[in-house]
Design a protein around this motif. Structure first.
Motif, PDB file in Angstrom:
ATOM      1  N   HIS A   1       0.812  -1.207   0.000  1.00  7.86           N
ATOM      2  CA  HIS A   1       0.000   0.000   0.000  1.00  7.86           C
ATOM      3  C   HIS A   1       0.853   1.269   0.000  1.00  7.86           C
ATOM      4  O   HIS A   1       0.345   2.368   0.268  1.00  7.86           O
ATOM      5  N   GLY A   2       2.133   1.125  -0.318  1.00  6.70           N
ATOM      6  CA  GLY A   2       2.996   2.291  -0.451  1.00  6.70           C
ATOM      7  C   GLY A   2       3.211   3.069   0.836  1.00  6.70           C
ATOM      8  O   GLY A   2       3.669   4.206   0.792  1.00  6.70           O
TER       9      GLY A   2
ATOM     10  N   PHE B   1       1.145   4.583   2.546  1.00  6.99           N
ATOM     11  CA  PHE B   1       0.489   5.878   2.424  1.00  6.99           C
ATOM     12  C   PHE B   1      -0.219   6.297   3.708  1.00  6.99           C
ATOM     13  O   PHE B   1      -0.742   7.410   3.792  1.00  6.99           O
TER      14      PHE B   1
ATOM     15  N   TYR C   1       4.460   8.597  -1.659  1.00  3.12           N
ATOM     16  CA  TYR C   1       3.109   8.440  -1.129  1.00  3.12           C
ATOM     17  C   TYR C   1       2.993   8.982   0.295  1.00  3.12           C
ATOM     18  O   TYR C   1       1.951   9.538   0.666  1.00  3.12           O
TER      19      TYR C   1
ATOM     20  N   ARG D   1       2.372  12.794   0.431  1.00  2.00           N
ATOM     21  CA  ARG D   1       1.166  13.308  -0.207  1.00  2.00           C
ATOM     22  C   ARG D   1      -0.082  12.752   0.484  1.00  2.00           C
ATOM     23  O   ARG D   1      -0.030  11.722   1.130  1.00  2.00           O
TER      24      ARG D   1
ATOM     25  N   VAL E   1      -2.852  10.947  -0.529  1.00  5.54           N
ATOM     26  CA  VAL E   1      -3.360  10.174  -1.660  1.00  5.54           C
ATOM     27  C   VAL E   1      -4.064   8.926  -1.152  1.00  5.54           C
ATOM     28  O   VAL E   1      -3.766   8.422  -0.064  1.00  5.54           O
TER      29      VAL E   1
ATOM     30  N   LEU F   1      -4.739   5.005  -2.123  1.00  2.08           N
ATOM     31  CA  LEU F   1      -4.291   3.905  -2.964  1.00  2.08           C
ATOM     32  C   LEU F   1      -5.155   2.667  -2.815  1.00  2.08           C
ATOM     33  O   LEU F   1      -4.981   1.700  -3.551  1.00  2.08           O
TER      34      LEU F   1
ATOM     35  N   PRO G   1      -6.350   2.969  -6.548  1.00  2.00           N
ATOM     36  CA  PRO G   1      -5.551   4.201  -6.486  1.00  2.00           C
ATOM     37  C   PRO G   1      -6.202   5.324  -7.274  1.00  2.00           C
ATOM     38  O   PRO G   1      -6.770   5.094  -8.337  1.00  2.00           O
TER      39      PRO G   1
ATOM     40  N   VAL H   1      -2.192   9.220  -9.336  1.00  2.00           N
ATOM     41  CA  VAL H   1      -1.003   8.421  -9.007  1.00  2.00           C
ATOM     42  C   VAL H   1      -1.133   6.968  -9.463  1.00  2.00           C
ATOM     43  O   VAL H   1      -0.284   6.141  -9.127  1.00  2.00           O
TER      44      VAL H   1
ATOM     45  N   TYR I   1       1.729   4.177  -9.089  1.00  4.17           N
ATOM     46  CA  TYR I   1       1.562   3.144  -8.069  1.00  4.17           C
ATOM     47  C   TYR I   1       1.682   1.743  -8.656  1.00  4.17           C
ATOM     48  O   TYR I   1       2.311   0.865  -8.052  1.00  4.17           O
TER      49      TYR I   1
END
Length: 389
Positions: free
Chosen positions: A237-238, A240, A311, A314, A316, A318, A322, A326, A330
């Motif tokens: 999930h980056g 984030f 990520y 920001r 954002v 996802l 997403p 992005v 991503y």
């Protein structure tokens, strides 16, 4: 010990995020810095970041304990309301967790709790200090249907569309929601959707740990399995949400390097663990145990940590899909996480029809074989609709 050789470039982070990180880290900022920042911070942005990263309970506690006088009253009042609301929600989730777990146990379904109130208590010692939107449980693949029967009896409804017979292979969990109080439960039979070496539920059950909460004992993943799962989840999930890195920072002191190496040897994932170590060290001043330092020095882990900053810095979304701004960035990042074997398995899995194909183009059962040649067309059709929405 911090991984000094793995310093990340944090110069692009907004001041409000730097301030939030300083509150959450092991070394809190001094009063002088708080007063200086308080005069220049965009407090609306600070609130948005605290809410987006789901760390507002800890931010509220830190500010209330030592810095409330330097924070605009409206910010403290808003954080207090959110803190109280989360406390009520976590108490409700805890009660529902107890009810669901007990009924599953009575039905003979072995259950391992993932995240949620049990993790909040294990890592923070207080349910109110962590947020959770649902209950995640892991069961044996052979017991998914029995778990579903229990949830249906308790008033839950299946939220996923399940038409084709390969749903266990195509996915790794099903989502349910209670018809009255709207509590959500996810039943997992696999920890990772991207076809890394699947854990054996029996092995996970052997290594489980017990968590006592409100005069009831629950079973959760063992510490090293927990770290492996959380780092895999966060990486996919980056990262984030900072909440996931806070979990890593809290879990690290409970990790045995020897047992973790055994887990990584069996199941892979050392780059994900290394990425999490670097991020938690650089962003939250987490202490990396000496026996894990080698993982934080890994070159690929460093590259992945750099990518994740995109990520983290920001606001954002996802998950579950997403946002457009992005999306392709991503997907490239997600692919870079995988080993060659995982990439091949992932791509092969994409060729298999899914229940979403049947939802997009319903066909009578005798014609299900047509989903195989139609799969590429349906996939592109679905992507086009998502991007156009």
């Amino acid at each position: 010990m911090r991984a000094e050789a793995m310093e990340l470039d944090l110069s692009g982070l907004p001041e409000e995020l730097i301030f939030l990180l300083s509150l959450l880290g092991r070394t809190s900022p001094d009063q002088h810095l708080i007063r200086e920042l308080g005069a220049v911070l965009d407090w609306d942005r600070f609130m948005k970041l605290a809410m987006h990263h789901r760390v507002y309970p800890l931010a509220y506690i830190k500010l209330k304990e030592a810095y409330a006088a330097s924070v605009p009253p409206g910010v403290m009042e808003s954080l207090h309301r959110q803190y109280q609301s989360n406390t009520v929600k976590m108490l409700h989730l805890s009660r529902e967790m107890s009810r669901v777990y007990e009924r599953l146990d009575e039905a003979g379904v072995r259950t391992l709790l993932l995240k949620g109130p049990a993790l909040a208590f294990q890592l923070y010692g207080d349910l109110a200090h962590r947020t959770s939107k649902d209950l995640d449980i892991l069961v044996s693949p052979d017991e998914v249907e029995r778990a579903e029967d229990v949830l249906l009896q308790l008033g839950y409804e299946l939220m996923d569309y399940r038409a084709l017979g390969n749903w266990k292979k195509k996915s790794h969990h099903l989502s349910y929601e209670h018809k009255e109080h709207r509590t959500q439960v996810e039943v997992h039979w696999r920890l990772n959707p991207h076809f890394s070496k699947s854990y054996s539920f029996e092995k996970l059950w052997e290594r489980k740990r017990a968590v006592a909460l409100a005069n009831q004992t629950f079973h959760c993943l063992g510490n090293e399995d927990q770290l492996h799962y959380l780092t895999d989840h966060g990486a996919r999930h980056g990262w984030f949400r900072l909440r996931w890195l806070m979990d890593i920072e809290r879990l690290l002191p409970q990790i045995s390097g020897t047992r973790l190496r055994d887990v990584l040897k069996q199941h892979g994932g050392k780059h994900h663990v290394g990425q999490a170590l670097i991020l938690s060290s650089q962003l939250l001043s987490a202490e990396i145990p000496g026996e894990l330092e080698e993982l934080a020095r890994d070159a690929k882990a460093r590259r992945l940590a750099d990518q994740a900053l995109f990520y983290v810095s920001r606001i954002v979304q996802l998950n579950p899909v997403p946002e457009k701004s992005v999306a392709w960035h991503y997907y490239r990042y997600l692919f870079s996480l995988m080993s060659t074997r995982q990439k091949i398995a992932y791509l092969l899995n994409k060729t298999l029809p899914s229940s979403r194909d049947a939802l997009l183009l319903p066909l009578p059962k005798p014609l299900y074989f047509l989903y195989y040649p139609l799969r590429p067309l349906l996939w592109f059709w679905r992507r086009f609709r998502q991007q156009s929405a």
